[in-house]
Scaffold this motif. Sequence first.
Motif, mmCIF file in Angstrom:
data_model
loop_
_atom_site.group_PDB
_atom_site.id
_atom_site.type_symbol
_atom_site.label_atom_id
_atom_site.label_comp_id
_atom_site.label_asym_id
_atom_site.label_seq_id
_atom_site.Cartn_x
_atom_site.Cartn_y
_atom_site.Cartn_z
ATOM 1 N N PRO A 127 44.682 44.557 47.180
ATOM 2 C CA PRO A 127 44.028 43.462 46.449
ATOM 3 C C PRO A 127 43.614 43.932 45.061
ATOM 4 O O PRO A 127 43.342 45.122 44.849
ATOM 5 N N ARG A 128 43.572 42.995 44.137
ATOM 6 C CA ARG A 128 43.093 43.365 42.805
ATOM 7 C C ARG A 128 41.593 43.634 42.858
ATOM 8 O O ARG A 128 40.871 43.001 43.651
ATOM 9 N N GLY B 145 42.639 36.253 45.737
ATOM 10 C CA GLY B 145 43.510 37.392 45.458
ATOM 11 C C GLY B 145 42.814 38.730 45.502
ATOM 12 O O GLY B 145 43.478 39.774 45.453
ATOM 13 N N ASP C 253 48.281 36.052 40.026
ATOM 14 C CA ASP C 253 49.414 36.583 39.270
ATOM 15 C C ASP C 253 49.799 35.658 38.121
ATOM 16 O O ASP C 253 50.033 36.099 36.990
ATOM 17 N N ARG D 108 46.816 35.166 45.771
ATOM 18 C CA ARG D 108 47.422 36.239 44.981
ATOM 19 C C ARG D 108 48.457 35.670 44.005
ATOM 20 O O ARG D 108 48.578 36.133 42.865
#
Length: 862
Positions: free
Chosen positions: A710-711, A307, A644, A640
């Motif tokens: 993206p995180r 992610g 989450d 992702r």
Amino acid sequence: MTHDHPAGAGHADTPQGLSHHEAAERLARDGPNQLPGSAPKSLLAIVREVLTEPMFLMLLAAGGIYLALGDRGEALFLLGFVFVVIGITLVQERRTQRALESLRELSAPRALVLRGGQEQRIAGTEVVCGDLLVLHEGDRIAADAQLLQGQLEVDESLLTGESVPVAKQATETNEAESASLFASTVVTRGVGLAQVQATAGRTAVGRIGADLAATEAPPSPLQQRSRRLVRGLGVLAIALALAQVGLGWWWNGRPLLDSLLAGIALAMALLPEEIPVILTVFLALGAWRLTRLQVLTRRITAVETLGAITVLAVDKTGTLTQNRMAVAELATPAGAWRAQEARELPEDFHRLVEFAMLATPGDPFDPMEKAIQQFGHAWLQGTEHVHDGREPVFEYALSGEILAMTRVFASGAPRQHLLATKGAPEAVADLCHLDAPRLAAVRAQVEALAERGLRVLGVARGRWPGTGDANGAAWPPSQHDFDFEFLGLLALADPPRPEVPDAIAQCRAARVRVVMMTGDHPATARAIARQVGLSERPEVITGDEIERLDDATLGERLRHVDLCARLKPEHKLRLVQLLHASGEVVAMTGDGVNDAPALKAAHVGIAMGERGTDVAREAAALVLLKDSFAHIVAAIRHGRRIDDNVRKATRFVFAVHLPIVALALAPTLLHWPALLLPVHIVLMELLIDPACSIVFEAEPEAPGIMQRPPRPVDDSPFALRTLVLPLLQGAGVAALLLAAQAGLQARGWSVAQGRTVVFGALLPCVLLLILAQRDPARAVLHRGAAPNPWLPPMAAAVGVLLLAVLAIPGLRHLMGLAPVGWAGLAAGAGVLALCLGWLELLRLAASGRHRMPETPPGKLQY
């Protein structure tokens, strides 16, 4: 040369291998070909782990206290709950174990064997003594064996510690050390046929013992952070529990045993034992779900990194293209020829194709070399230019210094050898020492071919009036020591995969930068990039430029260039390290032995499962079971989603524990009778545990998951900024429940009645808090476009549990509750409505404050 072939083999020239029946018998007799490893946890081990966890030690302590108080019903209920949770844990453990076992089976090394005269690829565990192994460059040898045919170079560093490959050659008796092959070593060069002599624990590696048994993978950064958090909260829980006991006994004047129960209840409320469960279950089941997308996870920790990927470094051949090469064009000084427009191959091009075939192994593994042999047999069959079965006496392999390979053949005349060379056009032209006009003409031809997306090879021939042997003695040390004649160019077409343009568009929308890293000509890289929409920037970094630039300059240049061509393996490693150093989270694809260092250096190494070598697969964190760029993008999407859902579950844990902690601690500070006892928290855990490990794990992906950046790689789900909203949610619910208790006490309601209303409102609040974490941008009670299959069972469980504690007299008495009538139900419903309103108010405030600006379509934002 003759060989002793194994049982089941046919004529010496046409080995058959074992029959399927013989292989099955030997597998049943000798067992699977696998080294001793870590066995799955036994039932007893799981029960022991459960009983030694702090939560259950406190449950046992609470049960003992109830026995001391003489309340056998409460004690039996708490102790019985231990068995319920053991059952839940067993189900979760088995679910996770099955997922991990499936991954291990898929990631086990594969072996190419001859059985019944047919080549077939089987699991390495199914290899038996007597099997014929067909070995290619990059294969990990599945068992101890003796080389029957061919010449190999093998990396035996696993056994010897020596990094230099060892030459292996079939001998007359095949008993010499030079013909011995060992399990788990790697073929770095050559092709051969070997007969298995020993499997499993009877191999050289197996005899070494437990040092090479399967070991536990180190914890991921997220797991390390979660352990620190749980340890910190554990210390806090003990401190507050002791303070609770002291305050209740000394300040409030409660009996010591009642104070101990209140302290245990507070400690149980504070311990977030669900967090380790979340990470274990989500990552293991996430990896299992990835296999359904044709992506095998070899290292579970890579799942959490997916992610955060910001750069996807991909090879061209086989990833962006179909890896279905075919010779499309030929070019010589006399002119050009196109396969699409031709019905025959003119004589002027026969010599070019002949020497391209001679420079290629007769039964090649590489798709490009297969295309050359297929083309030559199709157009030259029946002529004197096809030399099937002619074996070289010596070979010069492709190297970092010379991007060309030469095969040396004996000729009819004594002390005369024929040379056939192919490779990068500039390397072959350099070997031929072309003059400036001829070199310029070749470069122009190469550029014209490459601009149409074709992969271009130069072909040359030569003669050498010397002698040498197969081990390299007396041969010139370098290909530059020969005289070559440049014959022309051979161009191969490899069409792009049809799904790639859409997948690259998804990457662009997701702010994932795609960088092509290829060994092909810069113009070829540009042409393919243009066809698939990879980049709007035509500039290319070449391998020569990489060698000239220092790290700082190259790193800055890499920020503005998406195409890297004419790369050697060490160039890829350096580029990955520079991207890493600049703060990017890099995923990289690879398939060859030399790609292994770069695959290891990347945050997520991705090996090609269909055409990749065993070495690349073992160096990578992910393996594509189907070589498709679209599957890489699907893995990022799924990563992702997992990320989450981990965050949603973590937010829920903190949000739901806060009101429980408040209801356990506040009565002591406010001189109230205890509201929550251990038995109440036990019932809450019946809802909280499956919510974390089942409901949130099954949560579908959020809308627009691939339309956001993206995180950050260091963004933890336990960071304070992430937990502010759930802590406010929990604090508001806690304040409303405490206010309800205060109001009921002021109206003269008994402790048991007030507890009934508060606990009866707290149970449905668990469901509200689950819904509140699903999508902060939508109403708490919204119906998602993709419903969660576990939400209806969870809602039913809340309803059944609520009905049971309110309607069953025995259970109600056991929990210290009392009938409340319609007034109590109305009060509970009112509190629940206020909690819903509070959650909606917070949602509106948060969504208005953190709304993300949209990116204009087609706009690059890196």
